[in-house]
Scaffold this active site. Structure first.
Site, PDB file in Angstrom:
ATOM      1  N   SER A 129       0.442  -1.860   8.355  1.00 52.93           N
ATOM      2  CA  SER A 129       0.983  -3.015   8.652  1.00 52.93           C
ATOM      3  C   SER A 129       2.448  -2.884   7.907  1.00 52.93           C
ATOM      4  CB  SER A 129       0.478  -4.384   8.309  1.00 52.93           C
ATOM      5  OG  SER A 129      -0.784  -4.197   8.804  1.00 52.93           O
ATOM      6  N   GLU A 131     -17.767  -5.176  12.572  1.00 51.18           N
ATOM      7  CA  GLU A 131     -19.068  -4.294  12.701  1.00 51.18           C
ATOM      8  C   GLU A 131     -19.246  -3.949  11.174  1.00 51.18           C
ATOM      9  OE1 GLU A 131     -17.951  -4.999  16.423  1.00 51.18           O
ATOM     10  OE2 GLU A 131     -17.062  -3.886  15.129  1.00 51.18           O
ATOM     11  N   GLU A 165      -7.502 -14.518  -8.915  1.00 55.17           N
ATOM     12  CA  GLU A 165      -7.368 -14.916  -7.478  1.00 55.17           C
ATOM     13  C   GLU A 165      -6.777 -16.294  -7.443  1.00 55.17           C
ATOM     14  OE1 GLU A 165      -9.266 -14.269  -3.207  1.00 55.17           O
ATOM     15  OE2 GLU A 165     -10.549 -13.839  -4.971  1.00 55.17           O
ATOM     16  N   SER A 200      -5.616   3.794   5.570  1.00 53.74           N
ATOM     17  CA  SER A 200      -6.395   4.235   6.673  1.00 53.74           C
ATOM     18  C   SER A 200      -5.717   5.604   7.182  1.00 53.74           C
ATOM     19  CB  SER A 200      -6.369   3.064   7.721  1.00 53.74           C
ATOM     20  OG  SER A 200      -6.862   1.951   7.254  1.00 53.74           O
ATOM     21  N   GLN A 224       0.666  -0.939   2.533  1.00 51.75           N
ATOM     22  CA  GLN A 224      -0.795  -0.029   1.972  1.00 51.75           C
ATOM     23  C   GLN A 224      -0.930   1.030   2.843  1.00 51.75           C
ATOM     24  OE1 GLN A 224      -3.885  -3.004  -0.001  1.00 51.75           O
ATOM     25  NE2 GLN A 224      -3.976  -2.805   1.922  1.00 51.75           N
TER      26      GLN A 224
END
Length: 720
Positions: free
Chosen positions: A499, A700, A582, A467, A464
């Site tokens: 990753s 967070e 799922e 980011s 993917q």
């Protein structure tokens, strides 16, 4: 609240919970509790007779003794609602006594006492701790008890309350008082041999259910107040600090509920035979429930006061009622001995609780097929098994045809059971699977033909590419640009924290193709061939010394139109696509660090200073089991067709921080070996664990998502 959070899962249990909640609200149960704060003496609540007529005192009692013939699960649902309402009265003490009698009492005691306890014409209470030489037994609800069950060594003595000297004490919780009880041989009705262990197990189970209700009430109150209380020109629920407190409460409360729910469903009725495997499993479940739920209720009550601020500290506000109830309940149960000690003992003896679900009758029609496939696959050479699973649709049974079986939750669980029983290991597709399913849902038939079969068979690996440098957890901050070219797009930019990119053949990338609208608009999803000209993959060496993450650079990379997945400009919808169908599973392991709390039990036992680590390990053991139970509850909702619960959304935050705590304990147990290189796995696990609360969205950010999407708190108005 965004997603309803409660102990009950099935339709029947939710209906029972709704009836109980409505009854307690109509009877003004919380107001009745408040009226006892300054009362000189405690009396049965005004709604006791009406409550008894509903049959709740006998939900768990066999019909032959006037009960409803259900079980502890139904009783737990009602207890959770009584906890929510901080209801006064001896309900918990009475049903604990009747549960002990129903399981371990003699036929004579059951016949004599259970009908009256079930009808509410008599009340009862159970002592859990040994008597204090000067003051006697400390008994919750003892002041109102007509029948007392008091510990005597490993046994319980049953006697009339009128034959004992009872001193009720308003103490910390005047709304349901404890009492000091002195008793001799007068008035004894009988003895329950080995009954104390039964009482402790059942007390932990039932008290945990009430504690879960207390926790839910405190969470509801805190979230409601945070949504309306204004400070500095905005509601306090928009402040990140408040959101994080509420998210932490949600995780804590849901773990408590999962543990309490499982303890109530654990095999009961093994009586006083501690060697019975089912009994040991029930003891473990009860210990886990006590370790998680009772302190969790105290923490929730404390945080509820904190989030209410000054008003929460006043006598007039109801917040202190919950703190009084939770702390008293926890203290009384701790008098029976630390549940953490029991948990460590059972775990050290190899006792494991493996929860299962009651599947409907139609599950059996799937079982024969799954068993035949499992046997056939197991007989094949290892290199042929994956292809056989793909061909049969059993690699991804939850996927639609032609790749899967469109398996519902029931069939998925049957397949898991049969494959586990026949030791058939199903490859984990990981990110490749997420991408391939998204292509199945949003791609063209031609794209599905090109990519999915190779992905399922392990011939191609995907990563993917979401980011970006400087964007952190803000996945919508896409600056990688795509410029129109003949027959496709020219892509330039950079991705980071990707990753497995160095092992992947394809990347699934968000690319900005239009900057005229909001940051969520104008994003297009593209499949990028990582061997194409202009693509550079640069592995990042992490603090473990290994390279899992990568930077990926695009320098005028050509991406043909055929490799655009979904509509141009609609890539954010594709990126956020839920994994429909799922997979439902009861499985779970030691996560990315390869360590589970059970791996540390022997180390703590053998450590020269093991006592220093024992309580911490017990907490981790209970947390690990409760975390596993979240998956079971999620599966149960799917099987019953219930609406979505909060379990899946809480899993990432909980799993990451749990693994960090496990790794840190392993490091400390290793001592100097952790820094000299002799405890290599403990050292590696600790270092590896530091990424878990960062990768895939920081903890967070996840807390913000829990607060907003599950609890319904408002977004920060400064967010765009």
């Amino acid at each position: 609240m965004g997603i309803p959070m409660e102990l009950a899962i099935t339709d029947d249990h939710r209906e029972l919970a709704g009836v109980a909640r409505a009854f307690l609200a109509d009877q003004k149960a919380r107001a009745a509790a408040r009226a006892l704060l300054d009362a000189d003496a405690e009396a049965l609540p005004p709604f006791w007779t009406a409550l008894a007529k509903l049959g709740w005192l006998g939900l768990h009692v066999p019909e032959e003794y006037g009960g409803e013939g259900y079980g502890l699960a139904e009783l737990a649902v009602v207890l959770a609602e009584l906890g929510r309402a901080v209801a006064p009265g001896p309900f918990l003490p009475t049903v604990l006594a009747s549960a002990v009698l129903a399981e371990a009492g003699s036929p004579e005691l059951r016949a004599e006492l259970l009908p009256e306890l079930t009808a509410g014409t008599r009340t009862a209470a159970v002592g859990l701790a040994e008597a204090d030489p000067a003051r006697g037994w400390l008994v919750l609800g003892g002041g109102l008890a007509d029948v007392l069950l008091l510990p005597s060594g490993d046994d319980l003595v049953v006697l009339d309350g009128s034959a004992a000297q009872v001193e009720a004490v308003a103490g910390l919780d005047p709304t349901r008082r404890v009492a000091w009880v002195h008793a001799g041989e007068a008035g004894q009705r009988g003895r329950i041999t080995g009954g104390r262990a039964v009482a402790v197990r059942l007390a932990r189970t039932l008290a945990a259910a009430e504690a879960a209700g207390i926790g839910y009430a405190c969470l509801d109150a805190a979230v409601e107040y945070a949504g309306i209380r204004e400070q500095f020109g905005r509601t306090i629920g928009t402040f990140q600090a408040v959101k994080h407190h509420c998210a932490n409460m949600a995780v804590d409360v849901e773990l408590a509920a999962a543990a309490a729910w499982d303890a109530a469903r654990a095999p009961q009725g093994a009586g006083t035979d501690s060697s019975d495997a089912g009994n040991a499993e029930a003891e473990l479940a009860a210990a886990v429930a006590a370790v998680r739920a009772l302190p969790g209720a105290v923490r929730a009550a404390e945080m509820n006061i904190q989030l209410h601020g000054g008003i929460g500290y006043t006598w007039e506000h109801d917040a202190h009622l919950y703190l009084r109830r939770a702390l008293t309940l926890r203290t009384v149960l701790e008098g029976a001995g630390p549940a953490s000690d029991e948990l460590l003992r059972l775990a050290g003896d190899g006792v494991r609780r493996r929860p299962s679900l009651d599947l409907p009758e139609h599950a059996e029609r799937y079982r024969e097929q799954a068993r035949a496939v499992a046997i056939e696959v197991r007989a094949l050479p290892k290199e042929q098994r994956r292809q056989a699973l793909v061909s049969a649709g059993y690699l991804v049974p939850h996927w639609p045809a032609p790749w899967g079986r469109d398996a519902d939750a029931v069939e998925q669980l049957v397949i898991e059971e049969e494959f586990t029983a026949h030791r058939v290991k199903v490859p984990n597709l990981g990110i490749t699977g997420w991408v391939a399913l998204t292509i199945a849902q949003h791609g063209t038939p031609a794209q599905a033909d090109r990519w999915i079969a190779d992905a399922l068979n392990g011939r191609t690996i995907w990563c993917q590419l979401f980011s970006e440098p400087g964007a952190g957890s803000d996945a919508a901050a896409v600056s990688t640009r795509g410029v129109r070219d003949e027959g496709g797009w020219r892509v330039s930019g950079a991705k980071v924290w990707t990753s497995g990119a160095q092992w992947s053949q394809w990347g699934f990338a968000t690319v900005r193709t239009d900057s005229s609208g909001s940051k969520h608009a104008g994003v297009t999803m593209m499949a990028i061939d990582l061997s194409a000209a202009g693509v550079t993959v640069r592995p990042l060496r992490e603090l473990t010394g290994a390279s899992l993450f990568n930077e990926v650079f695009f320098d005028d990379v050509f991406v043909p139109d055929d490799d655009v997945v979904g509509e141009v400009g609609q890539g954010w919808t594709v990126a956020r696509a839920t994994l429909g169908n799922e997979r439902v599973s009861l499985g779970g392991g030691a996560g990315l660090i390869g360590l589970a709390p059970t791996d540390l039990v022997s180390q703590v036992r053998e450590h020269p200073d093991g006592a220093r680590f024992a309580a911490e390990l017990a907490d981790l053991l209970a947390e690990a089991q409760a975390k596993r139970l979240l998956r079971v509850r999620q599966a149960a909702r799917a099987v019953t067709g219930a609406g979505p619960g909060p379990e899946g959304n809480l899993a990432k935050l909980l799993s990451a921080e749990h693994d960090q705590r496990v790794a840190d304990l392993a490091r400390r147990l290793a001592g100097a070996d952790a820094i000299t290189g002799e405890a290599t796995h403990a050292t590696w696990a600790y270092l590896m664990s530091r990424c878990l609360t960062i990768a895939g969205g920081t903890s967070e950010i996840v807390r913000n998502q829990i607060a907003e999407r599950i609890l319904g708190l408002p977004r920060d108005p400064l967010q765009k």
